[in-house]
Design a protein around this motif. Structure first.
Motif, PDB file in Angstrom:
ATOM      1  N   SER A 167       0.843  -1.190   0.000  1.00 21.61           N
ATOM      2  CA  SER A 167       0.000   0.000   0.000  1.00 21.61           C
ATOM      3  C   SER A 167       0.880   1.242   0.000  1.00 21.61           C
ATOM      4  O   SER A 167       2.084   1.167   0.274  1.00 21.61           O
ATOM      5  CB  SER A 167      -0.897   0.012   1.237  1.00 21.61           C
ATOM      6  OG  SER A 167      -0.119   0.217   2.405  1.00 21.61           O
ATOM      7  N   VAL A 168       0.271   2.386  -0.298  1.00 19.38           N
ATOM      8  CA  VAL A 168       1.030   3.640  -0.313  1.00 19.38           C
ATOM      9  C   VAL A 168       1.671   3.899   1.050  1.00 19.38           C
ATOM     10  O   VAL A 168       2.834   4.279   1.148  1.00 19.38           O
ATOM     11  CB  VAL A 168       0.124   4.822  -0.721  1.00 19.38           C
ATOM     12  CG1 VAL A 168       0.821   6.156  -0.472  1.00 19.38           C
ATOM     13  CG2 VAL A 168      -0.273   4.699  -2.187  1.00 19.38           C
ATOM     14  N   GLY A 192       5.240  15.705  -8.653  1.00 19.11           N
ATOM     15  CA  GLY A 192       4.218  16.509  -9.322  1.00 19.11           C
ATOM     16  C   GLY A 192       2.856  15.863  -9.341  1.00 19.11           C
ATOM     17  O   GLY A 192       1.885  16.486  -9.787  1.00 19.11           O
ATOM     18  N   VAL A 193       2.757  14.633  -8.882  1.00 14.49           N
ATOM     19  CA  VAL A 193       1.473  13.920  -8.795  1.00 14.49           C
ATOM     20  C   VAL A 193       1.468  13.133  -7.491  1.00 14.49           C
ATOM     21  O   VAL A 193       2.506  12.945  -6.850  1.00 14.49           O
ATOM     22  CB  VAL A 193       1.259  12.951  -9.980  1.00 14.49           C
ATOM     23  CG1 VAL A 193       1.163  13.710 -11.293  1.00 14.49           C
ATOM     24  CG2 VAL A 193       2.384  11.906 -10.035  1.00 14.49           C
ATOM     25  N   SER A 194       0.298  12.642  -7.097  1.00 22.81           N
ATOM     26  CA  SER A 194       0.209  11.819  -5.886  1.00 22.81           C
ATOM     27  C   SER A 194       0.773  10.430  -6.154  1.00 22.81           C
ATOM     28  O   SER A 194       0.959  10.022  -7.310  1.00 22.81           O
ATOM     29  CB  SER A 194      -1.246  11.703  -5.433  1.00 22.81           C
ATOM     30  OG  SER A 194      -1.982  10.919  -6.364  1.00 22.81           O
ATOM     31  N   GLN A 195       0.978   9.679  -5.079  1.00 21.77           N
ATOM     32  CA  GLN A 195       1.489   8.321  -5.226  1.00 21.77           C
ATOM     33  C   GLN A 195       0.506   7.453  -6.009  1.00 21.77           C
ATOM     34  O   GLN A 195       0.918   6.646  -6.853  1.00 21.77           O
ATOM     35  CB  GLN A 195       1.745   7.684  -3.845  1.00 21.77           C
ATOM     36  CG  GLN A 195       2.727   8.448  -2.978  1.00 21.77           C
ATOM     37  CD  GLN A 195       2.015   9.359  -1.985  1.00 21.77           C
ATOM     38  OE1 GLN A 195       1.049  10.047  -2.343  1.00 21.77           O
ATOM     39  NE2 GLN A 195       2.474   9.361  -0.730  1.00 21.77           N
ATOM     40  N   ARG A 196      -0.791   7.602  -5.735  1.00 24.61           N
ATOM     41  CA  ARG A 196      -1.792   6.773  -6.410  1.00 24.61           C
ATOM     42  C   ARG A 196      -1.841   7.085  -7.902  1.00 24.61           C
ATOM     43  O   ARG A 196      -1.963   6.178  -8.739  1.00 24.61           O
ATOM     44  CB  ARG A 196      -3.155   6.967  -5.755  1.00 24.61           C
ATOM     45  CG  ARG A 196      -3.252   6.312  -4.385  1.00 24.61           C
ATOM     46  CD  ARG A 196      -4.624   6.453  -3.767  1.00 24.61           C
ATOM     47  NE  ARG A 196      -4.723   5.693  -2.522  1.00 24.61           N
ATOM     48  CZ  ARG A 196      -4.269   6.115  -1.356  1.00 24.61           C
ATOM     49  NH1 ARG A 196      -3.685   7.305  -1.269  1.00 24.61           N
ATOM     50  NH2 ARG A 196      -4.383   5.355  -0.270  1.00 24.61           N
ATOM     51  N   THR A 197      -1.757   8.356  -8.244  1.00 26.40           N
ATOM     52  CA  THR A 197      -1.738   8.726  -9.665  1.00 26.40           C
ATOM     53  C   THR A 197      -0.502   8.172 -10.345  1.00 26.40           C
ATOM     54  O   THR A 197      -0.563   7.649 -11.468  1.00 26.40           O
ATOM     55  CB  THR A 197      -1.783  10.254  -9.820  1.00 26.40           C
ATOM     56  OG1 THR A 197      -2.991  10.750  -9.246  1.00 26.40           O
ATOM     57  CG2 THR A 197      -1.708  10.654 -11.282  1.00 26.40           C
ATOM     58  N   PHE A 198       0.633   8.273  -9.678  1.00 24.71           N
ATOM     59  CA  PHE A 198       1.880   7.753 -10.234  1.00 24.71           C
ATOM     60  C   PHE A 198       1.751   6.253 -10.484  1.00 24.71           C
ATOM     61  O   PHE A 198       2.145   5.745 -11.525  1.00 24.71           O
ATOM     62  CB  PHE A 198       3.031   8.014  -9.258  1.00 24.71           C
ATOM     63  CG  PHE A 198       4.367   7.477  -9.722  1.00 24.71           C
ATOM     64  CD1 PHE A 198       5.173   8.233 -10.534  1.00 24.71           C
ATOM     65  CD2 PHE A 198       4.789   6.211  -9.316  1.00 24.71           C
ATOM     66  CE1 PHE A 198       6.404   7.725 -10.969  1.00 24.71           C
ATOM     67  CE2 PHE A 198       6.009   5.708  -9.739  1.00 24.71           C
ATOM     68  CZ  PHE A 198       6.814   6.474 -10.575  1.00 24.71           C
ATOM     69  N   ARG A 199       1.163   5.551  -9.517  1.00 24.89           N
ATOM     70  CA  ARG A 199       1.032   4.090  -9.656  1.00 24.89           C
ATOM     71  C   ARG A 199       0.063   3.706 -10.775  1.00 24.89           C
ATOM     72  O   ARG A 199       0.360   2.813 -11.570  1.00 24.89           O
ATOM     73  CB  ARG A 199       0.591   3.496  -8.314  1.00 24.89           C
ATOM     74  CG  ARG A 199       0.222   2.031  -8.362  1.00 24.89           C
ATOM     75  CD  ARG A 199       0.001   1.471  -6.980  1.00 24.89           C
ATOM     76  NE  ARG A 199       1.196   0.910  -6.392  1.00 24.89           N
ATOM     77  CZ  ARG A 199       1.303   0.465  -5.157  1.00 24.89           C
ATOM     78  NH1 ARG A 199       0.272   0.552  -4.326  1.00 24.89           N
ATOM     79  NH2 ARG A 199       2.435  -0.064  -4.706  1.00 24.89           N
TER      80      ARG A 199
END
Length: 206
Positions: A167-168, A192-199
């Motif tokens: 998980s994050v 520049g993006v959240s961890q979830r967006t990156f994933r």
């Protein structure tokens, strides 16, 4: 005829010197290479008074003890600095030596970046001042030591987000971030993006 020497020996830890040098850049240069600095009457009297004050403060623990010790120590260092003039370039300022220092720093953070240790701790462990480490890292690679630490942490975090099922929060904890909120701010600032967006995008947006 043999003449005997008389005087005082002051032992100063690398860590404490690094802290003083961070506040007053240039002090650490006094110890860049062995030097004999002649002290004329005025400088000798001033430094001797500071040594006396330092020894007195080290012998008790009154209010303001730490400040008084640093004040006396700074008086000694600054008096010696002024009496000696600019130090000759030392070996640690040469490009080859700076590259070696950066390589040692890189190896250390590869092993310990998860601990999120302050730069002063790394500098002390490497036996140099914080300013010297900062100068070497900037000249050799164009990054500050702090930026290098963040870069290494980001590399590990990105790998974990893309190639594990953690998980994050677990990814952040494994990389040394105990506070999930701080980890989110840290990652977003650098990626520049959240961890979830990156994933979910496979890192294509960074």
């Amino acid at each position: 005829m043999q003449q005997e020497s008389a005087g005082s020996v002051i032992t100063l830890s690398v860590r404490h010197l690094s802290l003083l040098d961070a506040r007053y850049p240039g002090l650490a240069a006094l110890f860049g290479s062995p030097r004999v600095i002649p002290l004329y009457e005025a400088a000798l009297a001033s430094i001797t008074a500071c040594v006396t004050a330092l020894m007195r403060e080290l012998g008790w623990a009154a209010s303001g003890h730490d400040a008084a010790v640093d004040a006396a120590l700074l008086g000694i260092l600054v008096g010696t600095w002024r009496a000696g003039g600019p130090a000759a370039p030392d070996a640690a300022s040469l490009p080859g030596q700076q590259s070696a220092l950066v390589a040692r720093f890189r190896a250390r953070i590869d092993e310990r970046f998860r601990l999120r240790e302050p730069i002063a701790v790394h500098a002390a462990a490497l036996g140099v001042s914080e300013s010297r480490l900062r100068t070497a890292r900037t000249r050799i690679a164009g990054l500050s030591p702090a930026a290098m630490l963040d870069q290494r942490a980001m590399l590990e975090v990105k790998r974990a987000l893309l190639y594990t099922n953690l998980s994050v929060a677990e990814v952040g904890f494994a990389a040394g971030f105990a506070d999930p909120a701080y980890f989110t701010r840290f990652f977003t600032r650098h990626a520049g993006v959240s961890q979830r967006t990156f994933r979910t995008t496979g890192g294509s947006r960074t």
